[in-house]
Design a protein around this motif. Structure first.
Motif, short mmCIF file in Angstrom:
data_model
loop_
_atom_site.label_atom_id
_atom_site.label_comp_id
_atom_site.label_asym_id
_atom_site.label_seq_id
_atom_site.Cartn_x
_atom_site.Cartn_y
_atom_site.Cartn_z
N TYR A 54 0.80 -1.22 0.00
CA TYR A 54 0.00 0.00 0.00
C TYR A 54 0.84 1.28 0.00
N THR A 157 -1.90 4.14 -0.17
CA THR A 157 -3.33 3.86 -0.28
C THR A 157 -3.94 3.97 1.10
N ASP A 160 -8.94 3.04 4.72
CA ASP A 160 -10.38 2.83 4.49
C ASP A 160 -10.66 2.27 3.10
N ARG A 161 -9.76 2.45 2.14
CA ARG A 161 -9.94 1.88 0.79
C ARG A 161 -9.56 0.42 0.69
N VAL A 162 -8.73 -0.07 1.65
CA VAL A 162 -8.25 -1.46 1.58
C VAL A 162 -8.57 -2.25 2.85
#
Length: 167
Positions: A54, A157, A160-162
């Motif tokens: 990430y 990244t 909250d997106r992963v």
């Protein structure tokens, strides 16, 4: 794409279903706490982790002209001053294997092992803006002229997106 792997859309769907079924079997009965998912994310967003999923360090795309001695690099600079394109000058003067590609190098990440082997190159590259070109610079016993083609900033990244992937 599918053509490159010689799969039909139906083949791809079936493979996806098989992989999802395998994942469900492996994960059956296993639960992951929020703290465990966050710890996984933190390890994989850490700039010190060379395999972080990430985090991506800043990156430079560049082209190089590399010669064995100072007179040769000055001959290359003279050709550039006369308006010869950088790629043509690299093909003509550079002893680096990138010469066949007009001096174009693969993207270089800040902190990469390739840059660590050439003291001074990382500092030079990451001080340049896209379109900028260096003068003659001695690095690791050779003479270099670098042109910065592009820069990509570091990225991380957001959790909250992963979050679900981390689980």
């Amino acid at each position: 794409g599918l053509a490159a792997t010689r799969q039909t859309e139906e083949d791809a769907r079936r493979n996806l279903l098989v992989n999802l079924a395998r994942a469900n079997i492996v994960a059956k009965g296993i639960s992951v706490t929020d703290a465990e998912a966050r710890a996984y994310y933190d390890r994989n967003a850490d700039p010190a982790n060379p395999r972080a999923r990430y985090y991506r360090p800043e990156q430079v795309t560049a082209a190089a002209i590399v010669t064995r001695d100072e007179p040769a690099i000055h001959a290359a600079l003279a050709d550039l001053a006369r308006g010869m394109p950088f790629d043509a000058v690299a093909r003509r003067h550079s002893v680096d294997r990138s010469a066949v590609n007009g001096g174009a190098l693969p993207p270089l990440r800040r902190g990469s092992a390739a840059l660590q082997r050439l003291p001074g190159l990382e500092r030079l590259l990451f001080s340049m803006k896209p379109g900028e070109q260096s003068g003659a610079v001695p690095i690791a016993g050779q003479w270099w002229v670098m042109r910065c083609l592009a820069r990509t900033p570091e990225t991380r990244t957001p959790y909250d997106r992963v979050r679900e992937e981390c689980r």
